[in-house]
Scaffold this motif. Structure first.
Motif, PDB file in Angstrom:
ATOM      1  N   ASP A 197      -9.507   0.508 -11.122  1.00 24.45           N
ATOM      2  CA  ASP A 197      -9.897   1.350  -9.993  1.00 24.45           C
ATOM      3  C   ASP A 197      -9.102   0.970  -8.740  1.00 24.45           C
ATOM      4  N   ASP A 198      -9.136   1.839  -7.740  1.00 21.33           N
ATOM      5  CA  ASP A 198      -8.342   1.643  -6.517  1.00 21.33           C
ATOM      6  C   ASP A 198      -8.694   0.355  -5.778  1.00 21.33           C
ATOM      7  N   ALA A 199      -9.962  -0.014  -5.747  1.00 22.80           N
ATOM      8  CA  ALA A 199     -10.362  -1.241  -5.044  1.00 22.80           C
ATOM      9  C   ALA A 199      -9.734  -2.465  -5.713  1.00 22.80           C
ATOM     10  N   THR A 200      -9.729  -2.495  -7.038  1.00 24.87           N
ATOM     11  CA  THR A 200      -9.111  -3.611  -7.766  1.00 24.87           C
ATOM     12  C   THR A 200      -7.608  -3.624  -7.533  1.00 24.87           C
ATOM     13  N   LEU A 201      -6.989  -2.456  -7.558  1.00 26.65           N
ATOM     14  CA  LEU A 201      -5.541  -2.385  -7.347  1.00 26.65           C
ATOM     15  C   LEU A 201      -5.165  -2.888  -5.959  1.00 26.65           C
ATOM     16  N   LYS A 202      -5.953  -2.558  -4.970  1.00 25.85           N
ATOM     17  CA  LYS A 202      -5.661  -3.038  -3.609  1.00 25.85           C
ATOM     18  C   LYS A 202      -5.773  -4.556  -3.525  1.00 25.85           C
ATOM     19  N   LYS A 261       1.335   3.238  -9.916  1.00 33.62           N
ATOM     20  CA  LYS A 261       0.415   4.014 -10.750  1.00 33.62           C
ATOM     21  C   LYS A 261       1.177   5.043 -11.585  1.00 33.62           C
ATOM     22  N   LEU A 319       2.094   1.717  -3.821  1.00 31.69           N
ATOM     23  CA  LEU A 319       1.115   1.532  -4.889  1.00 31.69           C
ATOM     24  C   LEU A 319       1.016   2.770  -5.770  1.00 31.69           C
ATOM     25  N   ASN A 320       1.147   3.945  -5.192  1.00 30.84           N
ATOM     26  CA  ASN A 320       1.116   5.163  -6.012  1.00 30.84           C
ATOM     27  C   ASN A 320       2.318   5.252  -6.941  1.00 30.84           C
ATOM     28  N   ASN A 349       1.307   5.264 -15.650  1.00 30.63           N
ATOM     29  CA  ASN A 349       0.869   6.456 -16.381  1.00 30.63           C
ATOM     30  C   ASN A 349       1.988   7.045 -17.225  1.00 30.63           C
ATOM     31  N   PRO A 403       0.824  -1.218   0.000  1.00 29.23           N
ATOM     32  CA  PRO A 403       0.000   0.000   0.000  1.00 29.23           C
ATOM     33  C   PRO A 403       0.858   1.267   0.000  1.00 29.23           C
TER      34      PRO A 403
END
Length: 166
Positions: free
Chosen positions: A41-46, A26, A22-23, A30, A19
């Protein structure tokens, strides 16, 4: 666990995605895709963080330069590569290959191996995004082909669908 590739002049390694970084994953995605390809989305990434043996950050001389994010299918028989990205300045040094080879190795490991993902996984699938140009897609297509992926004619939707079975 760290997987490494070494050269006389540089070092590549895989580290865990958490966690806390994770950014960074991302941002790598990008920057590598020029912002053209949306990430999950963030929920899937987590949820991808639970697959720590395959969802990894890629490092080039200790610099976060790549990321691979994976998700298991609901029935557990397939592993999807949601994203595999390497910053342009660090491409062609083997970091993408190191990440993809790790995904295939871990997904196909026997269930009795301590860090195996389970013996139900029979395929790894990926989709090369339609948002990218042919010149942007070609290096990724060659990377996946080199790892034994084939075109998946049964898949629907935009992009180039690839699959590796065992």
């Amino acid at each position: 666990m760290t997987v490494e590739g070494n050269s006389k002049y540089f070092r590549t390694a895989l580290g865990f995605l958490t966690p806390n970084n994770l950014n960074q994953a991302k941002a790598v995605h990008n920057a590598a895709c020029g912002g053209k390809v949306p990430l999950a989305d963030d929920a899937t990434l987590k949820k991808t963080l639970a697959l720590e043996s395959v969802t990894r950050m890629g490092y080039f001389n200790d610099i976060p330069a790549g990321a691979v994010l994976c998700q298991k299918s609901d029935d557990g028989s397939s592993l999807r590569v949601l994203a595999l990205a390497v910053l342009p300045a660090y491409q062609r040094y083997g970091l993408g290959k190191l990440m993809l080879d790790n995904v295939v190795k871990e997904a196909s490991a026997p269930a009795d191996k301590a860090d195996a993902m389970g013996d139900k996984i029979r395929t790894v699938v990926a989709t090369l995004p339609a948002e990218l140009s042919e010149s942007e897609i070609e290096p990724a297509r060659l990377l996946f082909a080199g790892a034994g992926f084939e075109a998946d004619e049964s898949a629907e939707g935009p992009g180039i669908h690839l699959i590796k079975r065992w």
